[in-house]
Design an enzyme around this catalytic site. Structure first.
Site, PDB file in Angstrom:
ATOM      1  N   HIS B 254       0.751  -1.224  -0.116  1.00 41.08           N
ATOM      2  CA  HIS B 254       0.121  -0.096  -0.024  1.00 41.08           C
ATOM      3  C   HIS B 254       0.818   1.175  -0.105  1.00 41.08           C
ATOM      4  O   HIS B 254       1.936   1.313   0.585  1.00 41.08           O
ATOM      5  CB  HIS B 254      -0.916  -0.111   1.316  1.00 41.08           C
ATOM      6  CG  HIS B 254      -1.764   1.113   1.290  1.00 41.08           C
ATOM      7  ND1 HIS B 254      -1.801   2.504   1.341  1.00 41.08           N
ATOM      8  CD2 HIS B 254      -3.207   0.966   1.026  1.00 41.08           C
ATOM      9  CE1 HIS B 254      -2.825   2.965   1.289  1.00 41.08           C
ATOM     10  NE2 HIS B 254      -3.821   2.208   1.089  1.00 41.08           N
ATOM     11  N   GLU B 308      -6.926  -5.380   1.895  1.00 45.47           N
ATOM     12  CA  GLU B 308      -7.669  -6.283   0.969  1.00 45.47           C
ATOM     13  C   GLU B 308      -7.516  -7.672   1.186  1.00 45.47           C
ATOM     14  O   GLU B 308      -8.398  -8.434   1.217  1.00 45.47           O
ATOM     15  CB  GLU B 308      -7.060  -6.245  -0.620  1.00 45.47           C
ATOM     16  CG  GLU B 308      -7.649  -4.900  -1.134  1.00 45.47           C
ATOM     17  CD  GLU B 308      -7.091  -4.844  -2.561  1.00 45.47           C
ATOM     18  OE1 GLU B 308      -6.457  -5.705  -3.098  1.00 45.47           O
ATOM     19  OE2 GLU B 308      -7.821  -3.809  -3.204  1.00 45.47           O
TER      20      GLU B 308
END
Lengths: 371, 371
Positions: B254, B308
């Site tokens: 990320h 996720e």
């Protein structure tokens, strides 16, 4: 960490070979072609070619591209039925967001293709015009293959094959509005494309930004202002009174330009050719009064006419109602959106800036638990 | 002139008092409340209160706000009819862009109001769930007023009143996903609002950005990956093979976090409580193998689990099909979108960066004139 002003002013997002906005000198060029070169000489289709592929067509209008846009502008029956979902009678710009979204389908996947770009450019005027006609109980018109992209759009809206001078005036308007660097709508589109989302999602985001009066949503107010002024003799008094009430003068000022917007100069020439002479005199009087008053009161702001001022006079003169001014801007801008989506996808990176957090320090205790 | 990298990385857009993303230390807090404080204690409605008004409710769940969301989630008949315009069977995320756009109307004008924000938050799950039901030939379900915001969303999708543990797990997921600073979807929304456009146009732009796999569009691929791995014993080999093929490992990395994403840690705990034990073992084996391989091969990149990874395990465990993972993310994020639109409008300035022009120099001559 680099910092910036609130509106990302003077922050460089990255490279683009599309459009040069020379704000200090009043220059605007697409891929090296000055707008003053394109407006008298190019077709809108030729400018689409230039923006999408980087080079002008060998001949203008480009035969093959024009034929492709002509084919793609026809809305298939199933798509037309889908568009009927949007309730009639909405402000066209509001309707347009849903119409564009419904133009999408799972086939519009990343990366954007040239075919998709041409589909967006070709079909946007048709679905808008069909919506406007449906809203007033009129059936869609049969396609007139002899009409070019812009003339056909005007034909669909007015129901008449437009006189050549009006069709050409609108085409020149659309050439001037086809792109403008990293404006808010294009920026929103590039952010959407930067996530590897599809061109329709990007165009819908762009349209949403264009809908805001601070970007694309105010040209109709120029026409309202000219109505309110009424006569050339009233311009000076009206402008003084408006500025006295701290109102913004419509059609003046643009963040990018510190001198006259080159589009304003060209649009004024076009307005002189096709506008009602009385209307033109009012506009010129408001221009003189506005420029003089703003230079007197806010010389540091360097506020000049922007594209909206004579843009409104031209759009009015070709027969468009005010509620279609910004939608017509959007129709013109689809070329830029398609080209920017393509450019963004060719060297893509997620666009995600930082913010400066100014809220309470972490570590606060939540007051109560759910039952 | 300040410059920046291609993705506006480390460029500061401005101030926000909403969310602090502490990427180096793995912290995430809304208005001073750490996510680790909110997830066990707060209701989603309480977090909506916090994000929109800056302070937690006096009691949580907040009685009045919960009642208002409950009322607003009911879709009036005329609106439901309008939504039927969107053809059934589309990927839900594709449909959602048009559904949200059709939720708009001329009443949604700038500036965004709290009522509009609550309408967006309340109605988005309902119109999504009704669309999903319609796509599989099922009628909309009657409202169950005893169910809170998130439980009701799950009830509408599954057709059953969800067990408390599953409803709470999804609520905690939605709390964690409710906001995340200046991500691409929120950024797109703020640009749209910066033009003084309406909240729906902003939300539609945000949804378009979320649709891109580089932002919100890939959690279902985590589930696909876990399927492909199959057994815990196969994890290491599978990860090595995938990295050998230069594939990106799903659910890792990320841009904001240089350590473990705090949401990943919390989601793993939730997954341990509700996921199928065999599925959990596969996920844990892939986590171990992935973290080890990435630290060995790309130590400088500092890639850790993102939201996720266990997010997908949790969404699967509460009974959602993969195609609803990103739409559920969007449902959760409407709270952040509404709060960011409000914050943007309170101290607004058009967001418009510059670009570096790299095309041909101006002054080129157009090859030919239109007939």
């Amino acid at each position: 960490m680099a910092t910036s002003g609130k509106g990302l002013e003077h922050v460089v997002l990255g490279d683009s070979s599309l459009t040069l906005v020379a704000g200090e000198t009043g220059g605007l060029s697409y891929r090296g072609f000055d707008i003053g070169e394109l407006v008298p000489r190019a077709s809108y289709e030729g400018v689409v070619h230039l923006l999408l592929w980087g080079e002008p067509p060998a001949r203008d209008p480009p035969e093959r591209l024009s034929a492709e846009l002509r084919e793609r502008r026809i809305v298939p029956h199933a798509l037309a039925r889908r568009m009927e979902a949007v309730p009639p009678g909405l402000p066209p710009l509001e309707a347009m967001r849903s119409l564009l979204s419904l133009l999408g389908s799972p086939e519009w996947r990343y990366p954007p293709t040239d075919e998709q770009g041409l589909d967006l450019i070709a079909k946007t005027p048709t679905i808008l015009a069909q919506y406007v006609r449906r809203s007033s109980g009129r059936a869609p018109l049969p396609d007139r293959p002899e009409l070019g992209h812009v003339a056909h759009f005007l034909y669909q809206l007015t129901g008449e094959v437009p006189p050549a001078a009006k069709a050409r005036a609108l085409e020149q308007y659309c050439i001037m509005l086809a792109d403008h660097g990293m404006n808010a709508s294009t920026f929103a589109l590039r952010i959407v494309i930067s996530t590897q989302s599809d061109l329709i999602s990007g165009a819908v985001a762009a349209l949403g930004a264009l809908k805001g009066p601070a970007h694309g949503g105010a040209p109709s107010k120029v026409a309202d202002m000219l109505d309110a002024v009424g006569t050339p003799e009233n311009a000076e008094r009206w402008v003084e009174a408006a500025l006295g009430r701290k109102e913004r003068l419509m059609g003046f000022g643009h963040r990018a330009y510190k001198t006259e917007d080159p589009r304003a100069v060209l649009l004024k020439q076009i307005a002189k050719e096709i506008a009602d002479p009385e209307r033109l005199r009012v506009a010129e009087a408001v221009e003189r009064a506005g420029v003089a008053a703003l230079q007197r009161k806010r010389p540091e702001a360097r506020l000049f006419l922007n594209v909206e001022f004579y843009g409104a006079v031209v759009l009015e003169a070709v027969g468009l109602p005010r509620e279609l001014f910004t939608p017509t801007f959007a129709v013109a801008r689809t070329a830029g959106w398609a080209a920017h989506a393509k450019e963004q996808s060719q060297d893509n990176r997620l666009i995600r800036p930082d913010v400066r957090y100014t809220g309470p320090a972490p570590g606060r205790g939540w007051p109560a638990s759910p039952a």
